[in-house]
Design a protein around this motif. Structure first.
Motif, short mmCIF file in Angstrom:
data_model
loop_
_atom_site.label_atom_id
_atom_site.label_comp_id
_atom_site.label_asym_id
_atom_site.label_seq_id
_atom_site.Cartn_x
_atom_site.Cartn_y
_atom_site.Cartn_z
N SER A 30 0.82 -1.20 0.00
CA SER A 30 0.00 0.00 0.00
C SER A 30 0.86 1.25 0.00
CB SER A 30 -0.89 0.02 1.25
OG SER A 30 -1.57 1.26 1.37
N LYS A 67 -10.17 -5.49 6.98
CA LYS A 67 -11.44 -5.29 6.28
C LYS A 67 -11.34 -4.03 5.43
CE LYS A 67 -13.73 -3.15 10.29
NZ LYS A 67 -14.90 -3.24 11.19
N PRO A 68 -12.20 -3.92 4.43
CA PRO A 68 -12.14 -2.73 3.56
C PRO A 68 -12.37 -1.45 4.34
CG PRO A 68 -13.49 -4.47 2.59
CD PRO A 68 -13.22 -4.88 4.01
N LEU A 96 -17.23 -2.63 6.98
CA LEU A 96 -16.30 -1.66 6.40
C LEU A 96 -16.01 -0.56 7.41
CD1 LEU A 96 -16.23 -0.22 2.88
CD2 LEU A 96 -16.82 1.37 4.69
N LEU A 140 -9.99 1.54 0.25
CA LEU A 140 -8.92 0.57 0.49
C LEU A 140 -9.46 -0.84 0.60
CD1 LEU A 140 -6.86 2.39 3.29
CD2 LEU A 140 -6.49 2.47 0.81
N ARG A 141 -8.73 -1.78 0.00
CA ARG A 141 -9.06 -3.19 0.18
C ARG A 141 -8.65 -3.63 1.59
NH1 ARG A 141 -6.19 -2.72 -4.69
NH2 ARG A 141 -7.54 -2.84 -6.56
N ALA A 142 -8.97 -4.85 1.93
CA ALA A 142 -8.71 -5.34 3.29
C ALA A 142 -7.22 -5.40 3.61
CB ALA A 142 -9.34 -6.72 3.48
N ASP A 143 -6.36 -5.47 2.60
CA ASP A 143 -4.92 -5.50 2.86
C ASP A 143 -4.28 -4.11 2.80
OD1 ASP A 143 -5.04 -4.96 0.17
OD2 ASP A 143 -3.69 -6.58 -0.45
N THR A 201 -4.31 -1.98 0.28
CA THR A 201 -4.01 -1.48 -1.06
C THR A 201 -5.19 -0.63 -1.56
OG1 THR A 201 -4.86 -3.53 -2.03
CG2 THR A 201 -2.48 -3.39 -1.64
N ALA A 216 -8.02 0.62 -3.91
CA ALA A 216 -8.91 0.14 -4.96
C ALA A 216 -9.38 1.28 -5.86
CB ALA A 216 -10.12 -0.56 -4.34
N GLU A 267 -16.50 -0.99 -6.19
CA GLU A 267 -15.04 -0.97 -6.08
C GLU A 267 -14.49 -1.93 -5.03
OE1 GLU A 267 -13.40 0.57 -8.27
OE2 GLU A 267 -15.01 1.80 -9.12
N LEU A 268 -15.27 -2.22 -4.00
CA LEU A 268 -14.77 -3.07 -2.91
C LEU A 268 -15.57 -4.36 -2.73
CD1 LEU A 268 -14.01 -0.33 -0.20
CD2 LEU A 268 -12.36 -1.53 -1.67
#
Length: 219
Positions: A79, A104-105, A136, A187-190, A192, A194, A214-215
């Motif tokens: 990220s 989590k997102p 989320l 943001l995605r769960a990791d 990064t 989106a 997007e998520l």
């Protein structure tokens, strides 16, 4: 006393006076030769960076913001926000952004107390957050040094979302977003990125549809 002796004594007096004047001049000029052009002592010290005014605990308490998320140990991806630490608006404590959000997102909303569209969008984000529940995380990112004014603005709006202070716009810079507000970073769960949404959301349904697209989170 001979004329030669008198002349010699006069010469020594003038010589002694010249030495005294030279020493005095050297002492007067000494500080200038022991400081750099920037006015700092020759020890290499630099001026202290300006600090933001302290925020009264009463102001934080009055805002009644939700606590910032804490790291869970969930894996973190590559990220652009990795390693970025910002202070929580609720208590002033540092938050490792990606580590705290991982698992989590998340929706990061970049705003400022003086931003009109932000004031319209923030209540929508709070309603969406309540609707999304634990699926989320919605985190506000105040992108201006005026922390006390941010807290006052949130009180006026009745918004109690968790938030962090980003006085130097580090988040916006990291995700290469333009210098406008509001901006939402999905943001995605990791951790990064989106999607970077460079516009204000117009309704809770607008937020829900964008997050779902997007998520993959339906709320």
């Amino acid at each position: 006393m001979s004329a030669d002796a008198a002349t010699g004594r006069t010469w020594w007096r003038w010589a002694l006076a010249a030495v005294i004047v030279a020493v005095a001049a050297a002492v007067a000029l000494w500080p200038q030769f022991t400081r750099h052009d920037d006015g700092n002592a020759a020890t290499g010290s630099t001026p202290a960076a300006p600090t933001e005014p302290a925020v009264a605990e009463a102001d934080r308490a009055a805002a009644a913001l939700a606590a910032c998320p804490q790291p869970t140990g969930a894996p973190v991806g590559d990220s652009p926000l990795r390693g970025l630490t910002l202070n929580c608006l609720a208590d002033g404590k540092p938050v490792d952004l990606v580590a705290a959000l991982a698992g989590k997102p998340a929706l990061l909303n970049l705003w400022a107390y003086w931003c009109g569209p932000c004031a319209e969008e923030l209540p929508l984000l709070q309603r969406f957050s309540q609707q999304a529940g634990n699926a989320l995380t919605v985190l506000t990112v105040h992108s201006d040094p005026g922390t006390s004014r941010a807290l006052s603005r949130l009180i006026d709006l009745g918004v109690h979302l968790p938030g962090v202070e980003d006085s130097n716009a580090k988040v916006r810079t990291a995700v290469h977003a333009p210098a406008v507000l509001p901006i939402s970073v999905l943001l995605r769960a990791d951790g990064t990125v989106a999607k970077v949404v460079v516009r204000p959301f117009t309704s809770v349904e607008d937020i829900s549809a964008t997050v779902a697209a997007e998520l993959g989170v339906k709320a």
